[in-house]
Design an enzyme around this catalytic site. Structure first.
Site, PDB file in Angstrom:
ATOM      1  N   GLU A 179       0.882  -1.165   0.000  1.00  0.00           N
ATOM      2  CA  GLU A 179       0.000   0.000   0.000  1.00  0.00           C
ATOM      3  C   GLU A 179       0.923   1.219   0.000  1.00  0.00           C
ATOM      4  O   GLU A 179       1.735   1.382   0.911  1.00  0.00           O
ATOM      5  CB  GLU A 179      -0.893   0.004   1.235  1.00  0.00           C
ATOM      6  CG  GLU A 179      -2.104   0.894   1.106  1.00  0.00           C
ATOM      7  CD  GLU A 179      -3.138   0.342   0.131  1.00  0.00           C
ATOM      8  OE1 GLU A 179      -3.822   1.163  -0.498  1.00  0.00           O
ATOM      9  OE2 GLU A 179      -3.257  -0.888  -0.013  1.00  0.00           O
ATOM     10  N   ASP A 239      -4.630  11.203   7.911  1.00  0.00           N
ATOM     11  CA  ASP A 239      -3.364  10.727   8.463  1.00  0.00           C
ATOM     12  C   ASP A 239      -2.948  11.503   9.700  1.00  0.00           C
ATOM     13  O   ASP A 239      -3.148  12.716   9.793  1.00  0.00           O
ATOM     14  CB  ASP A 239      -2.259  10.842   7.402  1.00  0.00           C
ATOM     15  CG  ASP A 239      -2.460   9.859   6.277  1.00  0.00           C
ATOM     16  OD1 ASP A 239      -2.698   8.672   6.579  1.00  0.00           O
ATOM     17  OD2 ASP A 239      -2.402  10.261   5.108  1.00  0.00           O
ATOM     18  N   TYR A 258     -11.152  -2.406   2.812  1.00  0.00           N
ATOM     19  CA  TYR A 258     -10.323  -1.804   3.861  1.00  0.00           C
ATOM     20  C   TYR A 258     -11.217  -1.590   5.091  1.00  0.00           C
ATOM     21  O   TYR A 258     -12.043  -0.687   5.110  1.00  0.00           O
ATOM     22  CB  TYR A 258      -9.744  -0.481   3.382  1.00  0.00           C
ATOM     23  CG  TYR A 258      -8.615   0.069   4.230  1.00  0.00           C
ATOM     24  CD1 TYR A 258      -8.818   0.411   5.564  1.00  0.00           C
ATOM     25  CD2 TYR A 258      -7.348   0.238   3.701  1.00  0.00           C
ATOM     26  CE1 TYR A 258      -7.783   0.908   6.345  1.00  0.00           C
ATOM     27  CE2 TYR A 258      -6.304   0.748   4.469  1.00  0.00           C
ATOM     28  CZ  TYR A 258      -6.532   1.081   5.782  1.00  0.00           C
ATOM     29  OH  TYR A 258      -5.507   1.571   6.550  1.00  0.00           O
TER      30      TYR A 258
END
Length: 267
Positions: free
Chosen positions: A49, A60, A175
């Site tokens: 990834e 993030d 995911y």
């Protein structure tokens, strides 16, 4: 070629899960970035990834933000990232390569042009962290046209209807978030995911891989025990890079040890 299907079939015959590390392309520079990816693959990563450096990575935490800042400081741009991917693909023709990035990077080039370029450079999947399911149709159409899997995120608070929609529209893998919030090792995967995995399976979703908060072998073991097909470790991998920028030998040694331990936990 469906590298994800091949991967999951191979792992199933060996009774293993997948370990997938995430790193930022171009961090800390182009050549070191390529060498880091080679170390990950050579020591047991089942798939990759990869991120593109971006100035506003809203999903993030600080670790991956710093990786983006370092890469941007080296003037790394999407074309540089694609060049690295092409080098990886030439060396490792069978490994699945996924991108985890933000939609503005795609819009800048044009949706169709971005997916076409990604396919030409050997990308297997794309996950857009800031595009909700209801807004994703143009990206899914481009993905289908160019033979790329469009990965969707299954959040821990997803409703039954949302999980059904995700299952219908994700390809390659699903995911599955191990916890709410942004990426980082400050808090671990805490969401009970067995029920979510079971529901995704009931809806015939692509295999679930758990991410967010995965930093130790026991987290990988727990993910596999919950029925997931694997686990993704992002911030934990990038932390090793952060902590060993001045010692390339230690950097590769510690990355190698980390990947081997995390992969062993999938068995």
């Amino acid at each position: 070629m469906d590298r994800y299907a091949d991967l999951f079939n191979q792992l199933k015959t060996k009774n293993e899960g997948a370990f997938v590390p995430f790193v930022m392309l171009g961090d800390p520079d182009i050549d070191t970035s390529f060498e880091i990816i080679c170390t990950l693959v050579d020591n047991g990563a089942d798939a990759l990834e990869l991120g593109f450096p971006y100035s506003d990575p809203i999903a993030d935490g600080p670790t991956i933000q710093l990786a983006s800042i370092r890469a941007l400081g080296q003037h790394i741009r999407p074309d540089d990232c694609f060049d690295i991917i092409q080098r990886v693909r030439q060396r490792y023709p069978h490994i699945a390569i996924g991108l985890l990035l933000y939609s503005n990077l795609v819009f800048k080039r044009g949706i169709n042009a971005f997916y076409q370029t990604a396919a030409q450079h050997g990308v297997d999947s794309i996950l857009l962290a800031d595009v909700p399911l209801r807004e994703g149709e143009p990206f899914r159409l481009a993905a289908r046209e160019h033979g790329i899997k469009q990965i969707l995120i299954a959040p821990p608070n997803a409703s039954e209807d949302a999980l059904a929609d995700i299952a219908r529209n994700t390809q390659g893998y699903t995911y599955l978030l191990g916890r709410a919030g942004v990426t980082g090792t400050e808090s671990t995967a805490t969401t009970p995911v067995t029920e979510l995995v079971n529901k995704l399976n009931q809806h015939h979703a692509a295999p679930a891989i758990i991410g967010f908060g995965i930093s130790k072998p026991e987290h990988v073991k727990a993910a596999i025990a919950a029925g997931a097909a694997g686990a993704i470790a992002g911030s934990a991998t990038v932390n090793i890079i952060n902590d060993n920028l001045s010692d390339k030998s230690a950097l590769h040694s510690k990355l190698a040890d980390f990947v081997r331990q995390m992969k062993a936990a999938t068995r």
